[in-house]
Design a protein around this motif. Structure first.
Motif: not given
Length: 209
Positions: A111-116, A141-151, A167-175
């Motif tokens: 449920x979590x993918x950390x890209x670096x 990435x949180x695929x179940x929530x369709x969310x991407x973020x970084x601190x 710091x950034x958070x993008x919710x693709x469901x609510x855009x």
């Protein structure tokens, strides 16, 4: 007495047979080396090259795709480590997102993918909205929530607008996009959005990109 003798002999043989069976079993257990229970260590137990993993919804429609050049699995925490990773989100009703990174770790029950390492997120254009691109040293990435973020520090490019922030958070469901501690902000006049009068410079910059 002669009539009891066969019964006594049979009983003696039976007792002897039971004793010999017990002795043989005990001797075998003591003489044969048994393998110790396997200890789970952080050492790979499976690997794959040029792999593709696909997740589907209840209707069998593909909603997430993960691929890479090389993958190893660690049994102790059931995690996957991936070289040159590419994660695609393609939920019905939401814009397609493509995230890439030099390395990736998938854990938390997938449920979590950390890209670096030169991590990037690309949200394709949709309706009348331009493409959205995020670049950082790490993206989660949180695929179940369709969310991407970084601190970590991140660069967000939304059409002709650019935002540098930590710091950034993008919710693709609510855009919705939140950029924290924003600095070096360049908002295009044609793409600017009204902001709340109560928002201060230390709070998140929330937009619908």
């Amino acid at each position: 007495m002669k009539e009891r003798l066969p019964s006594l002999v049979a009983l003696l043989l039976l007792v002897s047979l039971v004793f010999l069976s017990w002795w043989a079993a005990d001797y075998t257990l003591r003489s044969v080396l048994l393998d110790e229970p396997r200890r789970l260590t952080h050492e790979p137990d499976a690997w794959s090259q040029k792999f593709v993993m696909i997740r589907t919804n209840e209707a069998g429609v593909a909603i997430n795709r993960l691929e890479g050049d090389y993958m190893v699995h660690y049994p102790d925490d059931d995690s996957y480590e991936i070289d040159v990773a590419r994660a695609v989100g393609q939920r019905v009703g939401s814009p397609v997102t493509v995230a890439t990174g030099n390395k990736a770790i998938m854990d938390k029950d997938d449920s979590r993918i950390t890209l670096s390492g030169d991590a990037k997120l690309h949200r394709v254009p949709y309706d009348d909205r331009p493409a959205l691109d995020v670049t950082s040293e790490q993206l989660i990435l949180l695929p179940d929530e369709d969310v991407a973020y970084t601190n970590l520090p991140a660069l967000v490019v939304n059409g002709k607008s650019r935002i540098n922030g930590k710091g950034m958070r993008y919710d693709n469901d609510s855009r919705t996009l939140e950029v924290f501690s924003a600095s070096d902000v360049k908002i295009s006049g044609e793409e600017s959005r009204k902001r709340s009068d109560s928002q201060n410079s230390n709070g998140p910059d929330t937009q619908t990109p």
